[in-house]
Design an enzyme around this catalytic site. Structure first.
Site, short mmCIF file in Angstrom:
data_model
loop_
_atom_site.label_atom_id
_atom_site.label_comp_id
_atom_site.label_asym_id
_atom_site.label_seq_id
_atom_site.Cartn_x
_atom_site.Cartn_y
_atom_site.Cartn_z
NE ARG A 1 -1.84 0.01 3.45
CZ ARG A 1 -0.67 -0.06 2.82
NH1 ARG A 1 -0.03 1.05 2.50
NH2 ARG A 1 -0.15 -1.23 2.50
CG ASP A 2 -5.43 1.58 9.17
OD1 ASP A 2 -4.63 0.94 8.46
OD2 ASP A 2 -5.07 2.43 9.99
CB ALA A 3 -11.15 3.83 7.01
#
Length: 315
Positions: free
Chosen positions: A259-261
């Site tokens: 999700r962060d990527a």
């Protein structure tokens, strides 16, 4: 977006993440560790680390304290990320992630209690953002004196908007709708978030469409809804797009930071090229590359997957 803008990432509750693998987890008895690794943790910190790989300048801020804080700061500086955090009196948390036959057991600590003075220092620091800058808020909120944890995201968004900066809110679902109404550049809920927010049960990916459109209608400029191994959907004010799962025959070994990527790939490309569809493609490539490595992917690993990304127009 204007040139020479800065991307700030704000991690309120950073951690050291200890990953351990065991043959068998035996509650109440000893379990021997096969492998272990220690990494800096926190959603927005992961965004900064991916942006650094993509050669996009970023400043990471938030709260750091004690040995854990030094570990995180040193790691970021080795990756050539400007780590400009507020020093706090208490220690950052250590989270434990236990893997047993590809099943993951996560033990997340609450985090330090942040004083009112420390909160005000961070808010004052954020007042430096300029028109055209982007602030990415991510992750859980630690306990704060005088109940300030209840509105800390609101206060940071007010600063961003007053200074003409964009903001992205990757926050727990209970904060999300309040953030959407403040016109974020991007929100990135997953399928579980949508079900929780709208009190529904999604059985088919096409059922996400009205909820993605609703988030746009309520104020978000762009929306990405991911639904695990089955892909994701991208919403703009002009259309709806979907990405099928990337098939590169590599095993999925890590879903923790996908999700962060995805957020990093999107915002980094948007700041550079101002092309939302290209940004979505890089976001999908970054998330897919992250799933295939134990930590975070390199720029080369992301670019290797990019030609395999398949985007279809839904509406």
């Amino acid at each position: 977006m204007k040139e020479e803008s800065m991307i700030y990432t704000v991690t309120l509750n950073p951690s050291i993440d200890l990953y351990v693998e065991v043959d068998k987890l035996n509650p109440g008895f000893n379990s021997n560790i096969k492998t272990e690794r220690t990494l800096p943790g926190g959603k927005a910190i992961n965004v900064s680390r991916i942006l650094s790989q993509l050669k996009i300048p970023t400043t990471a801020t938030g709260f750091l304290g004690s040995y854990q804080g030094l570990f995180i700061k040193d790691w970021l500086e080795k990756e050539e990320i400007l780590a400009d955090f507020v020093d706090i009196k208490q220690s950052n948390r250590i989270n434990i992630k236990i893997f047993e036959n590809k099943k993951e057991t996560v033990i997340n600590f609450q985090g330090p209690t942040i004083s009112s003075e420390e909160v005000e220092e961070l808010l004052y620091y954020l007042s430096r953002v300029r028109e055209g800058d982007t602030i990415i808020f991510g992750g859980s909120v630690p306990p704060m004196e005088n109940g300030e944890d209840s509105d800390i995201y609101d206060r940071m968004v007010e600063i961003a908007k007053a200074n003409g900066a964009y903001f992205i809110a990757d926050v727990p679902s209970q904060y999300l709708m309040n953030m959407v109404e403040k016109s974020p550049l991007l929100v990135k809920p997953n399928g579980e978030d949508i079900e929780s927010i709208y009190k529904v049960k999604i059985k088919d990916k096409m059922e996400y469409i009205p909820y993605g459109k609703d988030l746009i209608k309520k104020g978000a400029k762009y929306v990405i809804i991911s639904y695990g191994k089955d892909g994701s959907m991208f919403f703009t004010r002009d259309g709806v797009y979907a990405a099928n799962p990337v098939n590169d025959d590599k095993e999925i070994v890590n879903t923790v930071a996908c999700r962060d990527a995805m957020i990093a790939g999107f915002v980094g490309t948007l700041v550079r090229d101002n092309d939302p569809i290209e940004s979505y493609m890089v976001a999908v490539a970054a998330a897919s590359a992250t799933a295939k490595v134990l930590d975070l992917p390199t720029r080369e690993e992301i670019l290797e997957i990019l030609p395999l990304v398949d985007i279809e127009i839904i509406e």
